[in-house]
Every structure is written in structure tokens, then in C-alpha cells.
Design an enzyme around this catalytic site. Structure first.
Site, mmCIF file in Angstrom:
data_model
loop_
_atom_site.group_PDB
_atom_site.id
_atom_site.type_symbol
_atom_site.label_atom_id
_atom_site.label_comp_id
_atom_site.label_asym_id
_atom_site.label_seq_id
_atom_site.Cartn_x
_atom_site.Cartn_y
_atom_site.Cartn_z
ATOM 1 N N CYS A 51 1.167 -1.123 -0.341
ATOM 2 C CA CYS A 51 0.384 0.311 0.173
ATOM 3 C C CYS A 51 1.015 0.990 0.176
ATOM 4 O O CYS A 51 1.977 1.152 0.715
ATOM 5 C CB CYS A 51 -0.776 -0.306 1.586
ATOM 6 S SG CYS A 51 -1.787 1.388 1.065
ATOM 7 N N ASP A 70 -0.080 -6.218 0.716
ATOM 8 C CA ASP A 70 -1.619 -6.092 -0.522
ATOM 9 C C ASP A 70 -1.364 -7.471 -1.418
ATOM 10 O O ASP A 70 -0.167 -7.713 -1.732
ATOM 11 C CB ASP A 70 -1.550 -5.029 -1.682
ATOM 12 C CG ASP A 70 -2.302 -3.357 -0.529
ATOM 13 O OD1 ASP A 70 -3.038 -3.829 -0.144
ATOM 14 O OD2 ASP A 70 -2.376 -3.070 -0.958
#
Length: 159
Positions: free
Chosen positions: A54, A61
């Protein structure tokens, strides 16, 4: 059988000393000649272990990336693609950005007739994100529009 000349640009495959770059690196991508450029055919890569960060929090992620393309003269070598996708490991960008970056890098590398990248990212804060980006030459513009419309229809099935 491929000739040595056809395999000149393929340096990573079979190389036991390959370094896994965990910072975004499109330079790792390699190509080889398409032996069947007169044929319209589809090549699909299924990459179920894509990771990135992120850009705001730095938290990891996790996503599933699908890449499909109709080749022209050059094709991406799969080990180099694996290393390229791994290079997103410490790259901080939004899911939508990653999918578009991958698409643009592969278009620049291969000049395909058609290419699409779909990301299925795991939920974060209760929300899953499924970005889709595609590219087409002039002959495949209708396919591009059709596939985008199909993605819209598919997205409403998940809601």
C-alpha cells in the site's frame, strides 16, 4: 526446435544464479521471437501470488493477476515475467496503478496485437478490488471494447 539465434535475448531461463529483485524493475523482462506471427492465438499467464505494498501504509497487498495477449512478433519469456512480477514486492502503489503499469510495460516490451491485465486483490478493510486494463492495436479495437464491457457485466455479478 529453437535456434541459438532465436534464444539470444533469453538469459534468465536455466540460469541458477538469478537474483530476485524486490523493487520494481521492468528491465528484467525478456522476449523471444514468435514463430507463428501469422496466427491469431492467445497466451495467458495466471499469477496467483502477486504482492505489492500500500503506498500510504506500507502494508502488504495480495492479489491474483491474469495476463492474456495476442502476440505479434515478440513474446514475453515466462521466467522473466515471474521475476518482473516479483519486483513489485516492495513497490508502493494502488492496485489500479499496478495493473496499468504491468499492461503498459508489456505493451512497450512486445507490441502485441491485444493485451489485457486483470487483478483480483484480496479484501482490505472489507473491500476487494478487481482492476482491469487492456490495450489493442487498430485491428483489435472491437475486442478491446467488448472485453471491457464483459468486465463491467462480470463486476455486477459479484455485487
Amino acid at each position: 526446435m529453437r535456434t541459438e539465434n532465436e534464444l539470444q535475448g533469453v538469459t534468465l531461463l536455466g540460469n541458477q544464479h538469478v537474483r530476485y529483485d524486490d523493487n520494481y524493475n521492468p528491465d528484467v523482462l525478456e522476449v523471444f521471437p514468435n514463430k507463428h506471427p501469422e496466427n491469431e492465438y492467445l497466451v495467458t499467464f495466471n499469477c496467483p501470488e502477486f504482492t505489492t505494498l500500500c503506498p500510504k501504509t506500507g502494508q502488504p497487498d495480495f492479489g491474483h493477476i491474469f495476463i492474456s495477449y495476442i502476440p505479434r512478433e515478440r513474446m514475453v519469456e515466462s521466467k522473466s515475467l515471474k521475476l518482473y512480477l516479483f519486483s513489485f514486492r516492495n513497490h508502493g502503489d494502488f492496485h489500479e496503478d499496478c495493473v496499468n503499469i504491468i499492461m503498459k510495460d508489456l505493451v512497450k516490451l512486445m507490441d502485441p496485437k491485444y493485451l489485457e491485465v486483470t487483478g483480483y486483490f484480496m479484501p482490505r478493510g472489507g473491500i476487494s478490488i478487481y482492476p482491469f486494463a487492456n490495450y489493442a492495436d487498430k485491428e483489435h479495437e472491437e475486442l478491446k471494447k467488448q472485453r471491457l464491457l464483459e468486465q463491467f457485466k462480470e463486476s455486477t455479478r459479484h455485487s
